[in-house]
Design a protein around this motif. Structure first.
Motif, PDB file in Angstrom:
ATOM      1  N   GLN A 178      -5.973  -1.311  -2.060  1.00 58.98           N
ATOM      2  CA  GLN A 178      -4.610  -1.572  -1.607  1.00 58.98           C
ATOM      3  C   GLN A 178      -4.497  -1.464  -0.096  1.00 58.98           C
ATOM      4  O   GLN A 178      -3.898  -2.309   0.565  1.00 58.98           O
ATOM      5  N   VAL A 179      -5.073  -0.401   0.432  1.00 56.75           N
ATOM      6  CA  VAL A 179      -4.997  -0.184   1.879  1.00 56.75           C
ATOM      7  C   VAL A 179      -5.791  -1.252   2.631  1.00 56.75           C
ATOM      8  O   VAL A 179      -5.332  -1.771   3.654  1.00 56.75           O
ATOM      9  N   LYS A 236      -9.251   2.047  -6.241  1.00 57.53           N
ATOM     10  CA  LYS A 236      -8.096   1.154  -6.327  1.00 57.53           C
ATOM     11  C   LYS A 236      -7.160   1.365  -5.143  1.00 57.53           C
ATOM     12  O   LYS A 236      -6.611   0.409  -4.581  1.00 57.53           O
ATOM     13  N   TRP A 237      -6.963   2.620  -4.764  1.00 61.02           N
ATOM     14  CA  TRP A 237      -6.095   2.915  -3.626  1.00 61.02           C
ATOM     15  C   TRP A 237      -6.679   2.328  -2.339  1.00 61.02           C
ATOM     16  O   TRP A 237      -5.965   1.746  -1.531  1.00 61.02           O
ATOM     17  N   ARG A 242      -9.208   9.717   0.079  1.00 63.24           N
ATOM     18  CA  ARG A 242      -8.317   9.834  -1.082  1.00 63.24           C
ATOM     19  C   ARG A 242      -8.944  10.706  -2.160  1.00 63.24           C
ATOM     20  O   ARG A 242      -8.257  11.516  -2.800  1.00 63.24           O
ATOM     21  N   ALA A 278       0.818  -1.216   0.000  1.00 65.74           N
ATOM     22  CA  ALA A 278       0.000   0.000   0.000  1.00 65.74           C
ATOM     23  C   ALA A 278       0.851   1.265   0.000  1.00 65.74           C
ATOM     24  O   ALA A 278       0.403   2.321  -0.385  1.00 65.74           O
ATOM     25  N   HIS A 323      -9.467   6.069  -9.191  1.00 65.11           N
ATOM     26  CA  HIS A 323      -8.171   5.962  -8.513  1.00 65.11           C
ATOM     27  C   HIS A 323      -8.372   5.684  -7.026  1.00 65.11           C
ATOM     28  O   HIS A 323      -7.664   4.861  -6.438  1.00 65.11           O
ATOM     29  N   SER A 324      -9.351   6.362  -6.426  1.00 66.21           N
ATOM     30  CA  SER A 324      -9.584   6.215  -4.986  1.00 66.21           C
ATOM     31  C   SER A 324     -10.061   4.808  -4.643  1.00 66.21           C
ATOM     32  O   SER A 324      -9.687   4.249  -3.609  1.00 66.21           O
TER      33      SER A 324
END
Length: 396
Positions: free
Chosen positions: A389-390, A385-386, A291, A241, A382-383
């Protein structure tokens, strides 16, 4: 395009409703022209991180009677797409036959906007699989009678627009199997409720981070009071992440490599996990909000992007902890600007948070006109996907 989760009885996400606007409003031009768009839907909007890995969930796709009858619906994989029929459809024999045809192909058919007093819906009840009941429109008191009427059809009942945890509890007792609405994002305050010990330590770390004299050593002295928390922070910082050049062995080492602002970000992330330290579905929403607020701030050229991240991330902390936001703000060491944005949506911080909330609810017409609409979807994708990850890092 945005997505709204559909929950099971255990409050796990089992599907997403796709919310989008094409060139002609709610038509399919947004997804039917390019096959590549399906990859975007599957890999961004149908993808979720759970139980330490990725899985794909079905998407509810709203379709008009014009689209169904015209034969313009693309060949969608039935395992990943359920077709949602709108209540305003003209339900003719031809329409019912076409719906039956799609059901025979393996698509799950969802009926929205059901009105039990309108006989036009009767021919569909033997064809559909899921029926959405707007509990705000129909009223909780009327639901038992409606459910009794629908029982012979053996449909999955979806409680739509469930706003509070109490409404969720009542619908659960009535036998609904699916739920949609903002019930997870509304606090249920308990008088005298206290913040847990690990959260107190996180707040202490946050306060120390606001101290200009703070050092890695001073932060470490606070964190060592909770060994499990220290270990978890190090595990997350070492994860995919957040890319770091080499293994991090201590909190002070992490601060040296990442800097105070990034450590502040991770402290915020841990503050938003559930009481047992595990992320839940509300955590996912908070991550996306944080995000996306930060990205929109960057696109608009606003300074101090971290403040926008904090506002978005903490915007549902009251629901996470079941403590009123006003009371929380007396205990969280944040600037007055951030607190006012969380409480009253003031300033550019509040404006961006408001935009993000409108977007995630599919209220695209309510977005401000400061930037091109396309940037909102880019930031949202994007948020998502981010956040995945987190979530993956927090679950490991």
């Amino acid at each position: 395009m945005a997505r709204q989760p559909i929950y099971s009885k255990s409050q796990d996400i089992v599907a997403f409703e796709l919310l989008f606007r094409g060139q002609s409003g709610e038509d399919l031009s947004a997804i039917k022209d390019e096959e590549a768009t399906f990859d975007v839907v599957v890999n961004t909007y149908a993808n979720i991180v759970a139980d330490g890995g990725k899985k794909f969930l079905p998407c509810y796709l709203k379709v008009t009677d014009e689209v169904l009858l015209a034969g313009t619906l693309p060949e969608l994989p039935p395992a990943l797409f359920s077709l949602e029929i709108l209540g305003r459809s003209s339900i003719s024999p031809e329409f019912v036959s076409k719906v039956r045809e799609f059901a025979a192909k393996g698509y799950r058919i969802v009926l929205a906007d059901y009105n039990p007093d309108d006989p036009k819906f009767e021919p569909l009840l033997n064809v559909i699989h899921v029926i959405k009941l707007d509990i705000q429109l129909l009223g909780l008191g009327a639901l038992p009678g409606i459910i009794q009427k629908l029982r012979p059809y053996q449909l999955d009942l979806l409680a739509d627009k469930v706003e509070t945890k109490e409404e969720f509890r009542q619908c659960l007792e009535m036998g609904f199997s699916l739920y949609q609405g903002y019930f997870l994002s509304r606090p249920e305050p308990v008088k005298g409720k206290k913040i847990s010990g690990s959260k107190i330590i996180l707040l202490q770390l946050l306060a120390e981070l606001n101290n200009e004299q703070a050092t890695g050593a001073s932060l470490e002295q606070i964190a060592i009071n909770d060994a499990a928390l220290t270990y978890k922070i190090l595990r997350v910082v070492n994860s995919a992440a957040f890319a770091v050049p080499k293994e991090i062995g201590s909190l002070s080492h992490a601060i040296t490599l990442l800097g105070m602002e990034q450590i502040r970000r991770w402290i915020m992330l841990f503050l938003t996990t559930a009481a047992d330290g595990r992320p839940n579905e509300l955590t996912r929403t908070m991550l996306v909000r944080g995000r996306m607020c930060e990205l929109l701030a960057e696109i608009n050229g606003y300074p101090n992007g971290m403040n926008y991240f904090i506002v978005g991330l903490l915007s549902q902390l009251d629901a996470m902890l079941d403590i009123e936001m006003a009371e929380l703000m007396t205990e969280v060491p944040l600037s007055g600007e951030i607190k006012n944005a969380l409480l009253h949506y003031t300033g550019t911080l509040g404006d961006v948070l408001s935009d993000v909330e409108h977007y995630e609810r599919g209220q695209f017409e309510e977005l401000s006109r400061g930037i091109d609409r396309a940037f909102y979807e880019v930031a949202y994708r994007h948020s998502l996907k981010w956040a995945d990850q987190v979530m993956s890092a927090l679950l490991n």
